[in-house]
Design a protein around this motif. Sequence first.
Motif, PDB file in Angstrom:
ATOM      1  N   TRP A  16       0.824  -1.204   0.000  1.00  0.00           N
ATOM      2  CA  TRP A  16       0.000   0.000   0.000  1.00  0.00           C
ATOM      3  C   TRP A  16       0.858   1.254   0.000  1.00  0.00           C
ATOM      4  O   TRP A  16       0.451   2.276  -0.544  1.00  0.00           O
ATOM      5  N   GLY A  17       2.035   1.194   0.602  1.00  0.00           N
ATOM      6  CA  GLY A  17       2.931   2.338   0.530  1.00  0.00           C
ATOM      7  C   GLY A  17       3.431   2.594  -0.875  1.00  0.00           C
ATOM      8  O   GLY A  17       3.697   3.737  -1.256  1.00  0.00           O
ATOM      9  N   SER A  18       3.550   1.519  -1.674  1.00  0.00           N
ATOM     10  CA  SER A  18       4.056   1.661  -3.040  1.00  0.00           C
ATOM     11  C   SER A  18       2.990   2.103  -4.033  1.00  0.00           C
ATOM     12  O   SER A  18       3.322   2.527  -5.143  1.00  0.00           O
ATOM     13  N   THR A  19       1.709   2.015  -3.666  1.00  0.00           N
ATOM     14  CA  THR A  19       0.659   2.333  -4.638  1.00  0.00           C
ATOM     15  C   THR A  19       0.715   3.789  -5.088  1.00  0.00           C
ATOM     16  O   THR A  19       0.373   4.100  -6.228  1.00  0.00           O
ATOM     17  N   TYR A  20       1.157   4.687  -4.211  1.00  0.00           N
ATOM     18  CA  TYR A  20       1.217   6.102  -4.583  1.00  0.00           C
ATOM     19  C   TYR A  20       2.179   6.315  -5.752  1.00  0.00           C
ATOM     20  O   TYR A  20       1.882   7.052  -6.701  1.00  0.00           O
ATOM     21  N   LEU A  21       3.344   5.651  -5.686  1.00  0.00           N
ATOM     22  CA  LEU A  21       4.311   5.795  -6.763  1.00  0.00           C
ATOM     23  C   LEU A  21       3.772   5.207  -8.064  1.00  0.00           C
ATOM     24  O   LEU A  21       3.928   5.810  -9.141  1.00  0.00           O
ATOM     25  N   THR A  27      -1.098   0.813  12.540  1.00  0.00           N
ATOM     26  CA  THR A  27       0.260   1.298  12.298  1.00  0.00           C
ATOM     27  C   THR A  27       0.562   1.462  10.812  1.00  0.00           C
ATOM     28  O   THR A  27       1.524   2.147  10.464  1.00  0.00           O
ATOM     29  N   TYR A  28      -0.261   0.868   9.933  1.00  0.00           N
ATOM     30  CA  TYR A  28      -0.015   1.054   8.501  1.00  0.00           C
ATOM     31  C   TYR A  28      -0.127   2.530   8.119  1.00  0.00           C
ATOM     32  O   TYR A  28       0.525   2.986   7.171  1.00  0.00           O
ATOM     33  N   VAL A  84       7.200   4.767   3.426  1.00  0.00           N
ATOM     34  CA  VAL A  84       7.501   3.977   2.227  1.00  0.00           C
ATOM     35  C   VAL A  84       7.278   4.818   0.978  1.00  0.00           C
ATOM     36  O   VAL A  84       8.108   4.844   0.058  1.00  0.00           O
ATOM     37  N   ALA A  85       6.154   5.531   0.938  1.00  0.00           N
ATOM     38  CA  ALA A  85       5.842   6.349  -0.241  1.00  0.00           C
ATOM     39  C   ALA A  85       6.863   7.460  -0.442  1.00  0.00           C
ATOM     40  O   ALA A  85       7.274   7.749  -1.575  1.00  0.00           O
ATOM     41  N   MET A  86       7.296   8.098   0.641  1.00  0.00           N
ATOM     42  CA  MET A  86       8.279   9.170   0.526  1.00  0.00           C
ATOM     43  C   MET A  86       9.626   8.642   0.033  1.00  0.00           C
ATOM     44  O   MET A  86      10.266   9.252  -0.826  1.00  0.00           O
ATOM     45  N   LEU A  87      10.054   7.502   0.557  1.00  0.00           N
ATOM     46  CA  LEU A  87      11.330   6.927   0.117  1.00  0.00           C
ATOM     47  C   LEU A  87      11.268   6.537  -1.356  1.00  0.00           C
ATOM     48  O   LEU A  87      12.188   6.838  -2.126  1.00  0.00           O
ATOM     49  N   LEU A  88      10.193   5.877  -1.777  1.00  0.00           N
ATOM     50  CA  LEU A  88      10.068   5.472  -3.176  1.00  0.00           C
ATOM     51  C   LEU A  88       9.975   6.690  -4.089  1.00  0.00           C
ATOM     52  O   LEU A  88      10.574   6.708  -5.175  1.00  0.00           O
ATOM     53  N   GLY A  89       9.222   7.704  -3.661  1.00  0.00           N
ATOM     54  CA  GLY A  89       9.109   8.916  -4.472  1.00  0.00           C
ATOM     55  C   GLY A  89      10.421   9.642  -4.623  1.00  0.00           C
ATOM     56  O   GLY A  89      10.738  10.181  -5.689  1.00  0.00           O
ATOM     57  N   THR A  90      11.219   9.640  -3.561  1.00  0.00           N
ATOM     58  CA  THR A  90      12.522  10.312  -3.603  1.00  0.00           C
ATOM     59  C   THR A  90      13.491   9.584  -4.527  1.00  0.00           C
ATOM     60  O   THR A  90      14.191  10.200  -5.338  1.00  0.00           O
TER      61      THR A  90
END
Length: 306
Positions: free
Chosen positions: A28-33, A262-263, A270-276
Amino acid sequence: MQAISSSVSPTPNRVTLWSALVSVYILWGSTYLFIHFMTEQMPPLYMAAMRYIVAGGILYTYARLTGTPRATRIEWQSAGIVGVLLLTVSNGCLTLGIQYIPTGMAALLGGMLPVFLLTLNWVSFGRQRPTNLALAGLLVGLIGIFFLIKPDKLQGTRGVHANVLGSSLVIFGNFAWAIGTLLAPRVSLPSGTISSGIQMIIGGFVLLVISLVMEPVTPWSILVAPPKAIWSMFYLVIFGSIVGFSSYAWLARNAPPQLLSTYAFVNPVVAMLLGTFFAGEVFSSQSLIGAMIALAGVVLITLGRK
């Protein structure tokens, strides 16, 4: 979420528990990217509609082939209303918002969903007053949002107006998701998998109609979509809508609510790291401070739930 049973297994397997939790964290953190990738060269509402129509069709077909009975007309109507709120409105706004703000910022704003759930359950749905700790978390979270979306706190956007527009879309989408989440237990829904399928099918088709009116597309535009958009869409179908949701549904039945919540803290990281690393998004130090304040509010709300 919307089609999840409230029954809880007494002794979930620890390995299964953490596997499902890590799945929700990462997928779910990766879905934004991948929403960003899916809509780089294709109209956003159209691609979001295709995603949910395909995922909903797969889930509905699987449910029927494995013996799940047909939904009644009332259940179709109820699932359709929830699907429009969660997918047409909420995820439609998220998909549009990512066109204007970085994916990491969208994820951080998404992490503020507990603020809307808490407030709506207090003033409307449940009439339940939050604890003082949760109210403190609500105030801290709103302060964090202010610093996060303040125009001079973010780099790499299209400008002040784009920042405000994108943030407003994502925040409104969170509001719609909270309404759909609180409404779902109060309406007649079919069993889990077929309910999710119906919600995605109806939400996807309503989104498609809106796309056909607002965007320069036809129902067959998917045939000319670039490979990157197609593969991103299938990633979202499989890992975001099917695997990720199934993991979340299992956790909702077997994990303590505090652990499941906690998700909302991990997905933005996760989204910020992948986006960066993969989308070249750049955040100022002051933006990160605002993000930490917002997430601190979410933590207080979670700890303060009765």
